[in-house]
Structures are given as structure tokens and as C-alpha cells.
Design a protein around this motif. Structure first.
Motif, PDB file in Angstrom:
ATOM      1  N   HIS A 215       0.628  -1.118  -0.097  1.00 14.13           N
ATOM      2  CA  HIS A 215       0.043   0.048  -0.051  1.00 14.13           C
ATOM      3  C   HIS A 215       0.734   1.227  -0.062  1.00 14.13           C
ATOM      4  O   HIS A 215       0.519   2.328  -0.543  1.00 14.13           O
ATOM      5  CB  HIS A 215      -0.903  -0.113   1.137  1.00 14.13           C
ATOM      6  CG  HIS A 215      -2.190   1.155   1.320  1.00 14.13           C
ATOM      7  ND1 HIS A 215      -3.062   1.015   0.533  1.00 14.13           N
ATOM      8  CD2 HIS A 215      -1.986   2.119   1.900  1.00 14.13           C
ATOM      9  CE1 HIS A 215      -3.539   2.208   0.735  1.00 14.13           C
ATOM     10  NE2 HIS A 215      -2.931   2.971   1.566  1.00 14.13           N
ATOM     11  N   SER A 343      -1.398  -6.064  -2.533  1.00 16.15           N
ATOM     12  CA  SER A 343      -1.523  -5.627  -0.964  1.00 16.15           C
ATOM     13  C   SER A 343      -2.118  -4.124  -0.797  1.00 16.15           C
ATOM     14  O   SER A 343      -2.106  -3.736   0.086  1.00 16.15           O
ATOM     15  CB  SER A 343      -0.461  -6.023  -0.207  1.00 16.15           C
ATOM     16  OG  SER A 343      -0.094  -7.368  -0.382  1.00 16.15           O
ATOM     17  N   LYS A 345      -4.575  -1.605  -0.150  1.00 17.31           N
ATOM     18  CA  LYS A 345      -5.993  -1.365   0.664  1.00 17.31           C
ATOM     19  C   LYS A 345      -6.693  -0.354   0.192  1.00 17.31           C
ATOM     20  O   LYS A 345      -7.108   0.787   0.744  1.00 17.31           O
ATOM     21  CB  LYS A 345      -5.463  -1.059   2.275  1.00 17.31           C
ATOM     22  CG  LYS A 345      -4.446  -2.182   2.573  1.00 17.31           C
ATOM     23  CD  LYS A 345      -4.191  -2.027   4.169  1.00 17.31           C
ATOM     24  CE  LYS A 345      -3.019  -2.712   4.790  1.00 17.31           C
ATOM     25  NZ  LYS A 345      -2.766  -2.400   6.028  1.00 17.31           N
ATOM     26  N   ARG A 355     -11.911  -6.262   6.413  1.00 19.01           N
ATOM     27  CA  ARG A 355     -10.661  -6.640   5.412  1.00 19.01           C
ATOM     28  C   ARG A 355      -9.481  -5.744   5.630  1.00 19.01           C
ATOM     29  O   ARG A 355      -8.542  -5.755   4.990  1.00 19.01           O
ATOM     30  CB  ARG A 355     -11.018  -7.222   4.034  1.00 19.01           C
ATOM     31  CG  ARG A 355     -11.948  -8.438   3.995  1.00 19.01           C
ATOM     32  CD  ARG A 355     -12.471  -8.730   2.586  1.00 19.01           C
ATOM     33  NE  ARG A 355     -13.583  -7.682   2.207  1.00 19.01           N
ATOM     34  CZ  ARG A 355     -13.546  -6.742   1.357  1.00 19.01           C
ATOM     35  NH1 ARG A 355     -12.468  -6.459   0.853  1.00 19.01           N
ATOM     36  NH2 ARG A 355     -14.421  -6.106   1.180  1.00 19.01           N
ATOM     37  N   LYS A 358      -8.401  -4.460   2.112  1.00 20.02           N
ATOM     38  CA  LYS A 358      -7.702  -5.458   1.321  1.00 20.02           C
ATOM     39  C   LYS A 358      -8.691  -5.922   0.327  1.00 20.02           C
ATOM     40  O   LYS A 358      -9.962  -6.178   0.879  1.00 20.02           O
ATOM     41  CB  LYS A 358      -7.051  -6.593   2.078  1.00 20.02           C
ATOM     42  CG  LYS A 358      -5.559  -5.890   2.864  1.00 20.02           C
ATOM     43  CD  LYS A 358      -5.126  -7.095   3.667  1.00 20.02           C
ATOM     44  CE  LYS A 358      -3.967  -6.390   4.377  1.00 20.02           C
ATOM     45  NZ  LYS A 358      -3.349  -7.351   5.092  1.00 20.02           N
TER      46      LYS A 358
END
Length: 435
Positions: A215, A343, A345, A355, A358
Motif C-alpha cells: 500500500h 496488497s 488497501k 478486511r 484489502k
């Protein structure tokens, strides 16, 4: 040889001659007598030996040809609810079984057998397919940009609905944020090329098997069309977007990569202007301004070339996705081309708080990488507007197919059933009398 039928109400024993017997003929048995109830089936087997049950008549094997019946009408594409996860393309039990096998092999210290392109190597047979997809994608963008100068297209400013006609329809199926204030009516504006060809972008990675995108490092990677990224990883060479070409396969044990050949730094990109960049022809942004309107004589030819290019792109993407791994989020429209997802977000759909933003990665479908964007089929652009009480008589087709059809192109056979061309749309007063 003796025959017993224990499935019948009374258990019967019949003796048959050793010669072949015609079972279809009646009265061909030598004798028939009833077994006493005290004798069990097991004792019967022990006393008389071979037993055969004949509680059904003999069926003659007839060879016949199955006629191919063409589908007249098919159901419209379903609209998936947003408060649920998308269904898995592969059954979840099959995914679990494959994961157990990989885990068992990893516990035994056995490497996972990988075939190209799963091991990082190219597939020579798919390199020409990737170049054909790129060439037809350029032709598709050029042809659609020219046809949009001729065929009117409207898009809803609140939701993703698109309509190909001289005016928007009156079907109240808007699901935008303010649809309750408009009672489901659409807010129509002039459509663009991005409303017909929905842009699906993904991160470009120099090494798909390298470090996963985090991220915090998401701005270090450029976003390009997912279709173009798939072709680059399949073997297309674009100097502005290089990709690592391995000569040695990677090695994996379970989910862990034990040998990827090290990490390499991405080479410097050549400095080119955005106008002369090859990616400008591969992007839909500003395509209508780049290509002028066609002449009336060239419209049918351009429409047919655009229709053929659309079919070739879809066929090529289907072939590439059978071999190359493409992941899609099960909740939103995010797509990532590579062996595993990133990965970042940024998922804001159903239960994203649970989550931590994600994505829920799963195998992608062709419609997620190259969405068809179905619209209501209109037989006459200058005819009456579509109404909600007659929607069950209307058909649907991809937006690009609808545009090319009104420009003079032939409709492929596989779209005719969904367009419901053989149904006569009644008047609003006659619709109540239709069963």
C-alpha cells in the motif's frame, strides 16, 4: 445358470438354457417357480451359484444422432448483488483440494511442478496471439471513436447505464446514490468512449514474480489497461513498459518461491512525449479527439472492421487467460495481472472494514478483464422510447455490438438470441393481454 429377481414382490427363480436366450421374447424360459420365504438371498447364492436380477425389460440400444437445436431466446445477463461476494469461477472444494496437495508436497520436501507460463517462462505459441490482440485493440479504439461521431450514445451520470439511441429510455432502473429522489429515472448525459469500453486498469510490474506491491509503494507503479498488461506479460515488447524475460524457470515449494533468480532493478524508460507514445494508441482517453468523423460511404466498412476486431480481441484474451494468471477482487472491479494479487488497501465495497480495505482475490473471468457492458437493444434509433412496462419484450447486447449494428455491421450469431430479434414488441395497451 439361474436368475433371481429379489426386487419383485415375490422372489422367483428361473432356469435358463445355456444357449443364448432372446430376453425380448416372452415365454422363452424353461421353468419358473417360487422360492420358499425361509430361504434367504445369501443361501440362494450359496446353493445355486451365479445369480442375475431381471426386474427390468431389456432395452435395445438404438443409435441416433442428436439434433443441434439453435437457441431462440436466452435470459438476459444477471445483475450480481453488491452486498455479496462474487461466485468463484472454480469450485471452492477444488481450490481446497489443490491447496492440500501443494501443502502435502511441501511437507514432504517436493517442489511444485510448474509449466510455462506459471514458472515465469513465455509460451511461444501465445506470443503471436498477444500481438494480434494488441493490433485489434488499436483498431477497435480507432473504429469506435469514429462511430461515436455518427451514432448517438447516452450515459447516466449517476450509475453506469448506457443507452444507444437518439434519447435516453424511460425504464426506471437507476441504482445511483440519488435514485430515490428521481424515483429510479436516469439522468442522461452524452456518452463517451469510456462508457462503451469500460476502462479496466491494473498495475504494470517489471517482474510479476518479484516483490508484491504494498500500500505504501503503490505510487511507484503505473496504471495501464489490464488487457495491455496481459499482452506485455505474454510477450509483447513495448519500450516504455519493459518486462523481465526469464531464461531459467522459477522454483516453488508450496506457496513459497525458493528460487526466482534474484531481484532485478527496472531499467530506465526512454523519454517520449505523451502524444507520440505508443501507449496513446492503446488508451481510450481522448480517442474521439484524435480521430475525425468518417464519411458516409465508409461507415459500414468501419463498423464491420470494428465488430471483427471486437470479436478477435475477446477471443485472444480468452486464449491468454487460459494460461496466464489474472486475479480479480471478489467485491469490487479491481483486476491484477500476475500470479498473486497486490496488497493495496483500496477496496471500498461490501464489508471492506473487516478486511482493512484489502481485496478478496480470486481467479478473474474474461468479462472482468474485457467487460461487454450490456445495453438495451433498440430496433430503430428514431422510434419510440423504451418503457418499463414492456421491458420483458426487450433484448440486450453489448454496447459496441449495438453501435456497430446501427452503423451497418452484421451481428454475430451468438448475440442474436439475447437481442430477441424474433419477438414483436406490442403496444402498451396490448401488453396486458399477452400471457
Amino acid at each position: 445358470m439361474l436368475l433371481v429377481s429379489p426386487a419383485c414382490r415375490g422372489v422367483y427363480l428361473q432356469t435358463i438354457d445355456p444357449n443364448p436366450v432372446d430376453f425380448s421374447a416372452r415365454g422363452s424360459y424353461a421353468s419358473c417357480f417360487q422360492i420358499p420365504p425361509s430361504v434367504s438371498q445369501r443361501e440362494c447364492l450359496m446353493r445355486f451359484g451365479t445369480v442375475f436380477c431381471f426386474n427390468q425389460k431389456h432395452r435395445e440400444q438404438t443409435s441416433f444422432k442428436k439434433r443441434h437445436v439453435s437457441t431462440q431466446n436466452v435470459d438476459l445477463p444477471p445483475i450480481l448483488p453488491k452486498n455479496k461476494k462474487k461466485p468463484y469461477p472454480i469450485p471452492f472444494k477444488q481450490i481446497q483440494e489443490e491447496a492440500r496437495k501443494d501443502k502435502k508436497l511441501a511437507q514432504m520436501g517436493i517442489e511444485k511442478q510448474l509449466d510455462p507460463p506459471k514458472n515465469g517462462l513465455l509460451v511461444p505459441n501465445l506470443i503471436p496471439v498477444a500481438y494480434q490482440v494488441i493490433d485489434n485493440w488499436k483498431l477497435l479504439i480507432k473504429g469506435l471513436a469514429q462511430l461515436l461521431h455518427v451514432v448517438p450514445v447516452f450515459a447516466c451520470s449517476e450509475c453506469g447505464a448506457v443507452h444507444v439511441s437518439n434519447a435516453g429510455h424511460n425504464i426506471r432502473d437507476c441504482n445511483g446514490p440519488t435514485n430515490s429522489q428521481r424515483r429510479g429515472s436516469h439522468s442522461w448525459v452524452k456518452g463517451t468512449i469510456n462508457d462503451v469500453l469500460i476502462p479496466v486498469e491494473s498495475y504494470h510490474m517489471y517482474d510479476p514474480f518479484g516483490r508484491r506491491i504494498k500500500h505504501e509503494t503503490r505510487f511507484d507503479y503505473e496504471r495501464i489497461p489490464a488487457l495491455v498488461e496481459l499482452c506485455i506479460q505474454a510477450g509483447v515488447e513495448i519500450p516504455e513498459y519493459p518486462c523481465r524475460r526469464r531464461t531459467q524457470p522459477i522454483r516453488m515449494m508450496g506457496k513459497r518461491v525458493i528460487d526466482r533468480g534474484g531481484y532485478l532493478r527496472e531499467p530506465d524508460k526512454p523519454q517520449t512525449s505523451s502524444i507520440s507514445s505508443p501507449l496513446a494508441e492503446l488508451d481510450t482517453l481522448g480517442a474521439c479527439e484524435r480521430y475525425p468523423p468518417p464519411t458516409p460511404e465508409d461507415i459500414p466498412k468501419i463498423a464491420q472492421e470494428t465488430m471483427d476486431a471486437y470479436e478477435k480481441v475477446r477471443l485472444g484474451v480468452t486464449k491468454l487467460m487460459r494460461k496466464f494468471t489474472v486475479k480479480a477482487c471478489g467485491y469490487c472491479s479491481e483486476v491484477h495481472v500476475g500470479p498473486w494479487g497486490h496488497s493495496v488497501k483500496l477496496c471500498g465495497e461490501f464489508k471492506h472494514q473487516w478486511r482493512d480495505g484489502k481485496h478478496g482475490w480470486q481467479d478473474a473471468l474474461v468479462d472482468e478483464v474485457f467487460p461487454p457492458n450490456y445495453v438495451w437493444h433498440v430496433r430503430d434509433l428514431k422510434g419510440n422510447l423504451l418503457t418499463g412496462n414492456l421491458r420483458r419484450f426487450y433484448g440486450k447486447a453489448p454496447a459496441l455490438v449495438e453501435i456497430c449494428m446501427h452503423s451497418g455491421a452484421r451481428v454475430p450469431q451468438r448475440y442474436k438470441a439475447m437481442m430477441r430479434l424474433d419477438i414483436i414488441v406490442p403496444d402498451s395497451q396490448e401488453a396486458d393481454m399477452v400471457a
